[in-house]
Design a protein around this motif. Structure first.
Motif, PDB file in Angstrom:
ATOM      1  N   ARG A   1     -24.133  28.658   9.971  1.00  0.00           N
ATOM      2  CA  ARG A   1     -24.584  27.689   8.965  1.00  0.00           C
ATOM      3  C   ARG A   1     -26.029  27.278   9.195  1.00  0.00           C
TER       4      ARG A   1
ATOM      5  N   PRO B   1     -23.608  22.611   0.187  1.00  0.00           N
ATOM      6  CA  PRO B   1     -22.425  23.275   0.727  1.00  0.00           C
ATOM      7  C   PRO B   1     -21.225  22.984  -0.169  1.00  0.00           C
ATOM      8  N   PRO B   2     -20.477  23.993  -0.581  1.00  0.00           N
ATOM      9  CA  PRO B   2     -19.438  23.795  -1.605  1.00  0.00           C
ATOM     10  C   PRO B   2     -18.307  22.861  -1.181  1.00  0.00           C
ATOM     11  N   GLN B   3     -18.087  22.679   0.114  1.00  0.00           N
ATOM     12  CA  GLN B   3     -16.966  21.855   0.546  1.00  0.00           C
ATOM     13  C   GLN B   3     -17.163  20.364   0.269  1.00  0.00           C
ATOM     14  N   VAL B   4     -18.373  19.944  -0.095  1.00  0.00           N
ATOM     15  CA  VAL B   4     -18.605  18.510  -0.330  1.00  0.00           C
ATOM     16  C   VAL B   4     -18.303  18.106  -1.771  1.00  0.00           C
TER      17      VAL B   4
ATOM     18  N   ASP C   1     -16.104  14.982  -2.385  1.00  0.00           N
ATOM     19  CA  ASP C   1     -16.371  13.834  -1.519  1.00  0.00           C
ATOM     20  C   ASP C   1     -17.713  13.220  -1.930  1.00  0.00           C
TER      21      ASP C   1
ATOM     22  N   THR D   1     -21.414  14.348  -0.529  1.00  0.00           N
ATOM     23  CA  THR D   1     -22.390  14.877  -1.486  1.00  0.00           C
ATOM     24  C   THR D   1     -23.729  14.170  -1.323  1.00  0.00           C
TER      25      THR D   1
ATOM     26  N   GLN E   1     -13.573  27.321  -5.991  1.00  0.00           N
ATOM     27  CA  GLN E   1     -13.008  28.185  -4.964  1.00  0.00           C
ATOM     28  C   GLN E   1     -13.836  29.453  -4.807  1.00  0.00           C
TER      29      GLN E   1
ATOM     30  N   GLN F   1     -16.815  28.592  -2.807  1.00  0.00           N
ATOM     31  CA  GLN F   1     -16.449  28.441  -1.402  1.00  0.00           C
ATOM     32  C   GLN F   1     -16.271  29.810  -0.740  1.00  0.00           C
ATOM     33  N   ASP F   2     -15.617  30.731  -1.436  1.00  0.00           N
ATOM     34  CA  ASP F   2     -15.409  32.079  -0.904  1.00  0.00           C
ATOM     35  C   ASP F   2     -16.744  32.800  -0.695  1.00  0.00           C
TER      36      ASP F   2
ATOM     37  N   TYR G   1     -19.646  31.436  -0.201  1.00  0.00           N
ATOM     38  CA  TYR G   1     -20.332  30.768   0.906  1.00  0.00           C
ATOM     39  C   TYR G   1     -19.801  31.269   2.246  1.00  0.00           C
ATOM     40  N   GLN G   2     -18.477  31.350   2.362  1.00  0.00           N
ATOM     41  CA  GLN G   2     -17.879  31.823   3.610  1.00  0.00           C
ATOM     42  C   GLN G   2     -18.211  33.291   3.870  1.00  0.00           C
TER      43      GLN G   2
END
Length: 368
Positions: free
Chosen positions: A75, A112-115, A118, A122, A348, A351-352, A354-355
């Motif tokens: 990251r 980052p997509p996981q935020v 939240d 964010t 999703q 997120q995929d 990004y990973q």
């Protein structure tokens, strides 16, 4: 990259073209500067466009410079690379930002997509990346979720440019527009300038039409009905959104902000997921021409610009028909339910991607 004809046509209609999917080689080879000289007015990064150059070795020099420093992981390596790209690109396109009085000339960076679910996360990530890049013509890409809407109000209030992405719904667009207006109003009440903050609201045209096609096929609708809607629903939605956009920026509420120098939150038509077919791409470009909007193109479409020759703006034509088409479709498919599902799926997918990018970076890191 060439094709001045399309860029000139769109600019004559008051529409800006942004390139979605740039990476370092476009900067180093001079292609980006040549495109800016031709009239390109913005840049959008994405996770997918960075993966292949990393695997191909385009960033190996950067890896060698930083990979053995302590506490380096995938990251932090990604952020090191993308922040450099953002800074280099922002420098190149800064002149456009100045010439257009801060209404164009932006480079766009994903959080980052996981935020996305939240609010506080964010805000934290947005402020951190904004400060890390350090250029006023940065715009942060933030998906339109229930959690991010309050964050968008705060970020606009803080003077941070926002590209609100993954719009599929008229209802959500109205909420996004309200968030922008509210952020500007708070900013002005604090006695701060509203003229230097900008925002766009990005409607994912191709994703919506692709899903409509799947839904109609699954529902076994007769061919004539499918042909009526296919390739036209997203355009109808765009026309309705644009009508709402015009009503907002003709209102007394907006005029009081405009008097202080505020900029409208332009609509951005994202056609980057349209299948690579000349007729379909031409169809969308022609139908989505409109004053004070943005068109996001892939590098491939941008390279093929001379294939396209739009004639005049089309967003204000047939708005009543667009309303009727959407009403008729509602008898078959709930557009709001569909929009919710598309948002979930695209989050999703982000997120995929990004990973997958982080995985490519980690593999590269271990090779040094």
């Amino acid at each position: 990259m060439n094709g001045v004809n399309l860029l000139k046509s769109l600019r004559q209609q008051g529409q800006s073209v942004w390139l979605d999917g740039f990476e370092r080689s476009l900067i180093l080879t001079g292609q980006l500067q040549r495109s800016i000289d031709l009239g390109l007015r913005g840049l959008l990064s994405n996770f997918t466009c960075l993966e292949q150059p990393i695997r191909a070795g385009s960033y190996d020099r950067d890896f060698r410079a930083i990979v053995h420093q302590p506490d380096i992981n995938a990251r932090s390596l990604y952020e090191y690379l993308i922040i450099q790209d953002m800074q280099l690109a922002a420098d190149l396109i800064k002149a456009v930002h100045s010439q257009t009085h801060a209404s164009d000339g932006f480079v766009n960076l994903d959080l980052p997509p996981q935020v996305a679910f939240d609010t506080q996360a964010t805000l934290t990530e947005a402020h951190r990346l904004w400060q890390s890049v350090g250029w006023s013509n940065l715009m942060l890409k933030i998906p339109a979720t229930a959690a991010t809407l309050p964050a968008i109000v705060q970020l606009i209030q803080d003077g941070i440019n926002v590209n609100v992405t993954l719009l599929f719904s008229q209802v959500v667009y109205e909420q996004v527009a309200e968030a922008y207006l509210r952020g500007l109003e708070i900013l002005s009440m604090q006695g701060k300038s509203v003229s230097e903050v900008a925002s766009v609201a990005s409607f994912s045209v191709g994703h919506l039409d692709a899903e409509i096609a799947t839904q109609l096929q699954t529902a076994g609708q007769e061919r004539v009905l499918r042909e009526l809607f296919l390739g036209n629903v997203a355009i109808a939605q765009a026309k309705v959104m644009y009508q709402h956009y015009q009503s907002i920026y003709q209102s007394d509420r907006w005029q009081s902000l405009a008097h202080l120098g505020a900029q409208p939150q332009r609509l951005l038509w994202d056609i980057t997921s349209i299948e690579n077919d000349h007729f379909r791409t031409q169809h969308y470009i022609q139908s989505l021409m409109g004053e004070s909007t943005v068109l996001a193109l892939t590098p491939q479409i941008f390279q093929e610009q001379k294939l396209y020759s739009p004639s005049e703006a089309d967003l204000t034509v047939g708005v009543d028909v667009a309303h009727q088409m959407l009403n008729n479709l509602e008898q078959l498919i709930s557009l709001e339910t569909l929009a919710d599902r598309l948002l979930t799926e695209e989050l999703q997918r982000s997120q995929d991607a990004y990973q997958q990018l982080l995985s490519a970076i980690e593999q590269k890191r271990q090779s040094f």
